[in-house]
Design a protein around this motif. Structure first.
Motif, PDB file in Angstrom:
ATOM      1  N   LEU A  56      31.767  18.606 -34.557  1.00 26.56           N
ATOM      2  CA  LEU A  56      33.194  18.871 -34.349  1.00 26.56           C
ATOM      3  C   LEU A  56      33.151  18.326 -35.989  1.00 26.56           C
ATOM      4  CD1 LEU A  56      34.099  17.467 -31.169  1.00 26.56           C
ATOM      5  CD2 LEU A  56      34.334  20.240 -32.225  1.00 26.56           C
ATOM      6  N   GLY A  57      32.549  17.126 -36.594  1.00 27.58           N
ATOM      7  CA  GLY A  57      33.963  16.676 -37.921  1.00 27.58           C
ATOM      8  C   GLY A  57      32.762  17.547 -38.876  1.00 27.58           C
ATOM      9  N   ALA A  58      31.948  17.833 -38.389  1.00 25.55           N
ATOM     10  CA  ALA A  58      31.494  19.337 -39.357  1.00 25.55           C
ATOM     11  C   ALA A  58      31.697  20.711 -39.648  1.00 25.55           C
ATOM     12  CB  ALA A  58      30.275  19.534 -39.335  1.00 25.55           C
ATOM     13  N   ALA A  59      32.467  20.999 -38.026  1.00 23.37           N
ATOM     14  CA  ALA A  59      32.688  22.185 -38.327  1.00 23.37           C
ATOM     15  C   ALA A  59      34.886  22.017 -38.963  1.00 23.37           C
ATOM     16  CB  ALA A  59      33.109  22.732 -36.766  1.00 23.37           C
ATOM     17  N   GLY A  60      34.928  21.407 -39.082  1.00 19.13           N
ATOM     18  CA  GLY A  60      36.528  21.049 -39.817  1.00 19.13           C
ATOM     19  C   GLY A  60      37.191  19.801 -39.110  1.00 19.13           C
ATOM     20  N   ALA A  61      36.862  19.671 -37.665  1.00 19.20           N
ATOM     21  CA  ALA A  61      37.977  18.595 -36.825  1.00 19.20           C
ATOM     22  C   ALA A  61      37.824  17.780 -37.975  1.00 19.20           C
ATOM     23  CB  ALA A  61      37.213  18.190 -35.525  1.00 19.20           C
ATOM     24  N   ARG A  62      39.248  16.631 -38.104  1.00 16.52           N
ATOM     25  CA  ARG A  62      39.286  15.217 -38.700  1.00 16.52           C
ATOM     26  C   ARG A  62      39.459  14.604 -36.934  1.00 16.52           C
ATOM     27  NH1 ARG A  62      44.896  15.752 -41.268  1.00 16.52           N
ATOM     28  NH2 ARG A  62      43.736  17.596 -43.001  1.00 16.52           N
ATOM     29  N   GLY A  63      38.702  14.123 -36.213  1.00 13.46           N
ATOM     30  CA  GLY A  63      37.877  13.601 -34.923  1.00 13.46           C
ATOM     31  C   GLY A  63      39.015  13.846 -34.042  1.00 13.46           C
ATOM     32  N   SER A  64      38.383  13.373 -32.531  1.00  8.52           N
ATOM     33  CA  SER A  64      38.911  13.381 -31.389  1.00  8.52           C
ATOM     34  C   SER A  64      38.615  12.309 -30.623  1.00  8.52           C
ATOM     35  CB  SER A  64      37.098  14.919 -30.878  1.00  8.52           C
ATOM     36  OG  SER A  64      36.496  13.666 -31.150  1.00  8.52           O
ATOM     37  N   VAL A  65      39.656  12.834 -29.328  1.00  4.74           N
ATOM     38  CA  VAL A  65      39.927  11.291 -28.816  1.00  4.74           C
ATOM     39  C   VAL A  65      39.966  11.677 -27.345  1.00  4.74           C
ATOM     40  CG1 VAL A  65      42.101  10.234 -27.533  1.00  4.74           C
ATOM     41  CG2 VAL A  65      41.777  10.752 -29.839  1.00  4.74           C
ATOM     42  N   THR A  66      39.158  11.527 -26.759  1.00  2.00           N
ATOM     43  CA  THR A  66      38.675  11.882 -24.593  1.00  2.00           C
ATOM     44  C   THR A  66      40.082  11.183 -24.531  1.00  2.00           C
ATOM     45  OG1 THR A  66      36.506  12.199 -25.350  1.00  2.00           O
ATOM     46  CG2 THR A  66      37.639  11.608 -22.781  1.00  2.00           C
ATOM     47  N   THR A  67      40.899  12.017 -23.750  1.00  2.36           N
ATOM     48  CA  THR A  67      42.198  11.988 -23.064  1.00  2.36           C
ATOM     49  C   THR A  67      42.384  11.531 -21.669  1.00  2.36           C
ATOM     50  OG1 THR A  67      43.192  13.652 -23.336  1.00  2.36           O
ATOM     51  CG2 THR A  67      43.754  12.158 -24.706  1.00  2.36           C
ATOM     52  N   GLY A  68      41.513  12.203 -20.846  1.00  3.80           N
ATOM     53  CA  GLY A  68      41.384  12.713 -19.663  1.00  3.80           C
ATOM     54  C   GLY A  68      39.898  12.850 -18.620  1.00  3.80           C
ATOM     55  N   PRO A  69      39.607  12.646 -18.127  1.00  2.38           N
ATOM     56  CA  PRO A  69      37.389  13.083 -17.607  1.00  2.38           C
ATOM     57  C   PRO A  69      37.675  14.570 -17.734  1.00  2.38           C
ATOM     58  CG  PRO A  69      39.244  13.517 -15.515  1.00  2.38           C
ATOM     59  CD  PRO A  69      40.041  13.137 -16.521  1.00  2.38           C
ATOM     60  N   ASN A  70      38.202  15.397 -18.614  1.00  3.88           N
ATOM     61  CA  ASN A  70      37.480  16.320 -18.684  1.00  3.88           C
ATOM     62  C   ASN A  70      38.710  17.733 -19.852  1.00  3.88           C
ATOM     63  OD1 ASN A  70      36.589  16.296 -15.897  1.00  3.88           O
ATOM     64  ND2 ASN A  70      35.603  18.071 -16.741  1.00  3.88           N
ATOM     65  N   ARG A  71      38.808  16.226 -20.156  1.00  4.12           N
ATOM     66  CA  ARG A  71      39.907  17.035 -20.802  1.00  4.12           C
ATOM     67  C   ARG A  71      39.333  15.995 -23.285  1.00  4.12           C
ATOM     68  NH1 ARG A  71      46.662  18.141 -20.701  1.00  4.12           N
ATOM     69  NH2 ARG A  71      44.965  20.013 -19.747  1.00  4.12           N
ATOM     70  N   LEU A  72      39.766  16.637 -24.349  1.00  7.59           N
ATOM     71  CA  LEU A  72      39.541  16.142 -25.199  1.00  7.59           C
ATOM     72  C   LEU A  72      41.016  16.605 -26.251  1.00  7.59           C
ATOM     73  CD1 LEU A  72      37.235  14.896 -27.037  1.00  7.59           C
ATOM     74  CD2 LEU A  72      36.336  17.290 -27.669  1.00  7.59           C
ATOM     75  N   HIS A  73      41.354  16.365 -26.981  1.00  9.28           N
ATOM     76  CA  HIS A  73      42.385  16.023 -28.021  1.00  9.28           C
ATOM     77  C   HIS A  73      41.331  15.864 -29.385  1.00  9.28           C
ATOM     78  CE1 HIS A  73      45.826  15.065 -26.001  1.00  9.28           C
ATOM     79  NE2 HIS A  73      45.546  15.376 -25.059  1.00  9.28           N
ATOM     80  N   VAL A  74      40.757  17.780 -29.995  1.00 13.35           N
ATOM     81  CA  VAL A  74      40.729  17.390 -30.978  1.00 13.35           C
ATOM     82  C   VAL A  74      41.754  17.908 -32.015  1.00 13.35           C
ATOM     83  CG1 VAL A  74      39.211  18.766 -32.535  1.00 13.35           C
ATOM     84  CG2 VAL A  74      39.036  18.944 -29.987  1.00 13.35           C
ATOM     85  N   ILE A  75      41.298  16.506 -32.922  1.00 12.31           N
ATOM     86  CA  ILE A  75      42.581  16.742 -34.713  1.00 12.31           C
ATOM     87  C   ILE A  75      41.788  17.330 -35.886  1.00 12.31           C
ATOM     88  CG2 ILE A  75      43.233  14.320 -36.120  1.00 12.31           C
ATOM     89  CD1 ILE A  75      43.456  14.121 -32.901  1.00 12.31           C
ATOM     90  N   ALA A  76      42.987  18.341 -35.788  1.00  7.69           N
ATOM     91  CA  ALA A  76      42.974  19.564 -36.511  1.00  7.69           C
ATOM     92  C   ALA A  76      43.429  19.662 -37.640  1.00  7.69           C
ATOM     93  CB  ALA A  76      43.220  20.974 -36.054  1.00  7.69           C
TER      94      ALA A  76
END
Length: 93
Positions: A56-76
């Motif tokens: 994700l970072g290599a693709a341009g995301a600044r980071g990511s946070v898992t916020t639930g069992p099937n949910r991911l926040h990608v810092i864009a």
């Protein structure tokens, strides 16, 4: 839950490579939904274990946070809506 995965720091964040971003999310079959919120992508996933934080970072995301069992926040960053539309467009193909 709530684990923050930081991407390597870059002086400038280029536009993401949508195909690499989608692959880092585990592929199109793994993405159930995408929403843009401010500077984040909210991604609903079939299997969060298929995601790759480093990719994700290599693709341009600044980071990511898992916020639930099937949910991911990608810092864009400020272009989150553009990223979301690019991903949605790729999913429709």
């Amino acid at each position: 839950r709530g684990a923050l995965h930081s991407a390597p720091q870059h002086p400038a964040y280029p536009a993401p490579d949508v195909s690499r971003l989608l692959a880092a999310l585990g592929g199109s079959a793994n993405v159930r939904g995408i929403e843009a919120r401010s500077t984040r992508l909210i991604v609903d996933l079939a299997n969060p274990e298929k995601t790759d934080a480093a990719a994700l970072g290599a693709a341009g995301a600044r980071g990511s946070v898992t916020t639930g069992p099937n949910r991911l926040h990608v810092i864009a960053g400020p272009d989150a809506a553009t990223w979301a539309e690019g991903l949605r467009s790729s999913l429709r193909k």
